[in-house]
Design an enzyme around this catalytic site. Structure first.
Site, PDB file in Angstrom:
ATOM      1  CB  THR A   1      30.028 -23.825  -4.631  1.00  0.00           C
ATOM      2  OG1 THR A   1      29.945 -23.921  -3.219  1.00  0.00           O
ATOM      3  CG2 THR A   1      31.307 -23.084  -5.015  1.00  0.00           C
TER       4      THR A   1
ATOM      5  CD  GLN B   1      31.351 -22.920   0.293  1.00  0.00           C
ATOM      6  OE1 GLN B   1      30.678 -22.120   0.942  1.00  0.00           O
ATOM      7  NE2 GLN B   1      31.379 -24.214   0.557  1.00  0.00           N
TER       8      GLN B   1
ATOM      9  NE  ARG C   1      -6.297  -9.075   0.174  1.00  0.00           N
ATOM     10  CZ  ARG C   1      -6.532  -7.761   0.075  1.00  0.00           C
ATOM     11  NH1 ARG C   1      -7.092  -7.124   1.084  1.00  0.00           N
ATOM     12  NH2 ARG C   1      -6.218  -7.108  -1.025  1.00  0.00           N
TER      13      ARG C   1
ATOM     14  CD1 TRP D   1      37.488 -30.995  -2.920  1.00  0.00           C
ATOM     15  CD2 TRP D   1      37.517 -30.058  -4.948  1.00  0.00           C
ATOM     16  NE1 TRP D   1      36.175 -30.798  -3.302  1.00  0.00           N
ATOM     17  CE2 TRP D   1      36.165 -30.222  -4.547  1.00  0.00           C
ATOM     18  CE3 TRP D   1      37.785 -29.471  -6.185  1.00  0.00           C
ATOM     19  CZ2 TRP D   1      35.093 -29.836  -5.351  1.00  0.00           C
ATOM     20  CZ3 TRP D   1      36.718 -29.076  -6.981  1.00  0.00           C
ATOM     21  CH2 TRP D   1      35.384 -29.263  -6.564  1.00  0.00           C
TER      22      TRP D   1
ATOM     23  NE  ARG E   1      41.613 -26.751   2.063  1.00  0.00           N
ATOM     24  CZ  ARG E   1      40.686 -26.602   3.000  1.00  0.00           C
ATOM     25  NH1 ARG E   1      40.829 -27.225   4.182  1.00  0.00           N
ATOM     26  NH2 ARG E   1      39.620 -25.856   2.788  1.00  0.00           N
TER      27      ARG E   1
ATOM     28  CG  ASN F   1      -2.065  -1.014   1.058  1.00  0.00           C
ATOM     29  OD1 ASN F   1      -2.102  -1.765   0.087  1.00  0.00           O
ATOM     30  ND2 ASN F   1      -2.965  -1.055   2.022  1.00  0.00           N
TER      31      ASN F   1
END
Length: 670
Positions: free
Chosen positions: A455, A484, A237, A588, A586, A104
């Site tokens: 990701t 990510q 409604r 994955w 490292r 409104n």
């Protein structure tokens, strides 16, 4: 007599009328209220009036009604004078944010009013409140670009994306003006907030395009509200069933047509909506209001060949036929089949789409024609090129071309998600200036919300076309440190990324494809955790790799039979201040391969160099190595015992020919 003296007198008279004269004078009282409606005061007063004392007094009331979160409740006559006790109650209820809404006209009207008064008075209190309203609207927006009816969220249909009564369109129009630095509001934003409003508007447009309803794959119009997850028309409604609406569609199309240099997707949406509006217009019908013999208000629709076209408020999703409902939610084919209360008290038809049909020919004529040279294309936001959007240029490229296509991108910040499709190989993207030609978006894992693999949907730029060449650009994921969020994703072969800034935080660059080979030259890549990851073979030469937090640079997932994974040659590893504990990489996956040769490693690199990610198998299956690195982080005596120091003979195998299968970049750029 001042405006406020009139209002106080009116309140007193209203009290007396309620008890003594209401049965006789009810209509007269209602007329006075309508004459001084809040919407009328915001939108229709003479411009000079907004600098008056009366206008400032009302603005002070608007400040009192604003909640701490920055929004306002709806259906409040802000102009009505307040007693001291009422003011005190409003001050005490500042923290009660549940009930703040855009329905409104709420929040939008209050902000618009404050901006008008501020423009004349320069009262900083009005500007501060307006800016709080901006923050509220930005916070209330869904990650998918839509706005709910209430924020904080209110259970029920209120969470739906809300186009009803122009709610979202009003918000977006306001943000559009702010993002463009428009002086009509009298308030300008700092650059950071302006950029946020620009992104919010772009995402809002994206949401609008996603919610445009299709009938048998044909685009049509919009519903008053759409489900915030599926984007489908939704129920509100009992008498507001999932449907298509003429007035909602018209308001949205007028917003789309107000966009300077619209994208092809926006053009298609407008074209389709106009076709649908032409198809669904009702001619020769006129609304007639009258009073029955027993004094009740009524309305009916009569035949009139000269009447302006009308559109139904609700049309069936399947075939566009109008329908009507009482509070029981049962569809009726005729407005005369529903009760008087709903028939008279609701706007079942509307003529607003006529504005769209009147404006459309001029809008269509002003659009820029398709370029003639399909192999040499220019994108410029100011309209001086062939396209204003990068994605539009891609979408209009020849599929599987025999010759290379070059897309020149002029300076500017392009808030787009870019997709270079598999059928769009051999495209070169060249920015006018690396620092000032920016492709930016801000999707991240939680905002995508598509499950554990979200990701991979976050990329600002996704490349799937082989032999793509990107040069002199900045590509960023602007979501910030929120998890990510990919800036550049490449799932293609023989791509070269040259002299580019690739900026992000976690998971900045994703490179995938077991047999894909990629070359990064003279690039800056920034990030926090695993910000170069994937299973492709990638060579990085003369790049700066900049860590923004204590974490890990690479997370390779090299395939078992791939000879090379990530190879960094003559690169410089740097870090932002207060970053001192960074691992080179490292695994994955178990067979990860990452090698640094002839690189300069800053003092942020940890003495152990590498981390096994708690995967002891990766220590023997993977391959992590270094050769001839320099700098304070290059000391190798404390490296983990499962990493390798290459011999001179072994290092000689790391040639461009061996890694990528080419002697020079020209072999990929033909």
């Amino acid at each position: 007599m001042s405006y406020f003296t009139q209002q106080k007198t009116f309140k007193t008279l209203l009290f007396l009328f309620t008890f003594f004269y209401l049965p006789v004078c009810h209509c007269h009282v209602q007329a006075q209220i309508l004459d001084h409606s809040w919407r009328h005061i915001v939108l229709e007063m003479d411009e000079d009036w907004y600098g008056s004392k009366d206008a400032q007094d009302i603005a002070d009331y608007v400040l009192l009604y604003q909640k701490d979160i920055g929004g306002w409740y709806k259906n409040i006559a802000m102009q009505t004078p307040l007693s001291e006790s009422e003011k005190d109650e409003l001050k005490k209820s500042k923290s009660k944010s549940k009930g703040c809404t855009i329905d409104n006209g709420a929040t939008y009207l209050e902000m618009l009013y404050l901006s008008k008064v501020y423009k004349h008075t320069k009262n900083e209190a009005y500007k501060i409140a307006f800016l709080k309203g901006v923050d509220y609207l930005l916070e209330a927006q869904y990650a998918n670009g839509g706005w709910p009816q209430f924020y904080p969220l209110k259970e029920g249909y209120y969470t739906h994306i809300t186009y009803n009564d122009g709610a979202m369109v009003h918000v977006m129009s306001l943000l559009k003006d702010l993002s463009q630095g428009s002086e009509t509001l009298g308030i300008t934003l700092d650059e950071a907030t302006r950029a946020k409003t620009e992104m919010a508007f772009k995402k809002g447009i994206s949401c609008i395009l996603k919610t445009q309803y299709k009938q048998d794959s044909t685009l049509t119009g919009w519903c008053a509200q759409h489900d915030e997850n599926t984007f489908l028309p939704a129920k509100a409604r009992a008498y507001e069933l999932p449907s298509l609406g003429g007035v909602d569609t018209a308001q949205i199309v007028l917003l789309l047509m107000s966009i300077d240099n619209p994208s092809d997707e926006v053009k298609r949406a407008v074209d389709a909506a106009v076709v649908w509006l032409e198809k669904t217009k009702i001619t020769g019908l006129k609304e007639e209001r009258y009073t029955t013999d027993d004094g009740k208000k009524e309305k009916r629709y009569i035949q009139d060949p000269g009447a302006k076209p009308l559109w139904a408020r609700f049309m069936n999703l399947e075939d566009n036929t109008p329908f009507f409902c009482d509070r029981d939610g049962i569809k009726k084919a005729s407005i005369m089949d529903i009760g008087r209360e709903r028939r008279v008290g609701y706007a079942w038809y509307n003529s607003q789409p006529n504005k769209v049909l009147e404006a459309y020919p001029k809008w269509k004529k002003a659009l820029k024609p398709t370029p003639k040279n399909s192999y040499n294309i220019t994108v410029a936001q100011d309209g001086s090129g062939d396209y204003t959007h990068i994605q539009d240029a891609i979408n209009n490229c020849k599929s599987f071309p025999y010759d290379r296509i070059t897309i020149h991108i002029k300076k500017g910040k392009y808030l787009e998600k870019i997709h270079v499709y598999e059928w769009n190989p051999k495209i070169t993207f060249i920015g006018e200036d690396k620092a000032e030609t920016i492709i930016s978006y801000n999707d991240y894992f939680k905002s995508i919300n598509l499950g554990r693999n979200s990701t991979f949907h976050t990329a600002t730029v996704l490349v799937e076309g082989n032999y793509t060449h990107i040069k002199n650009l900045t590509i960023e994921n602007a979501s910030g440190p929120v998890g990510q969020a990919i800036a550049l994703s490449i799932n293609a072969n023989a791509c070269i990324i040259e002299n580019c800034n690739i900026l992000g935080n976690q998971d900045t660059v994703y490179l995938t494809g077991e047999h894909h080979k990629l070359w990064f030259k003279n690039c800056l890549i920034t990030g926090t955790t695993d910000f170069i990851f994937g299973n492709a073979t990638a060579l990085f030469t003369n790049c700066e790799i900049k860590s923004k937090s204590d974490s890990y640079i690479t997370a390779a997932s090299t395939e078992k039979h791939s000879e090379f994974g990530f190879v960094f040659q003559n690169c410089t590893l740097t870090a932002t201040p207060n970053v001192h504990k960074v691992y080179l990489g490292r695994p994955w996956r178990y067979y990860a391969k990452t090698v640094f040769l002839d690189c300069n490693l800053g003092d942020h690199i940890l003495p152990e160099g590498w981390h096994n990610w708690k995967k002891t198998e990766a220590e023997s299956f993977g391959f992590y190595a270094e050769y001839n690195n320099t700098g304070p982080g290059a000391e190798t005596k404390n490296r983990v015992n499962w990493s390798h120091q290459l011999s001179k003979k072994e290092a000689k195998t790391y040639t461009t020919k061996n890694i990528l299968g080419i002697n020079s970049e020209t072999e990929w750029l033909q």
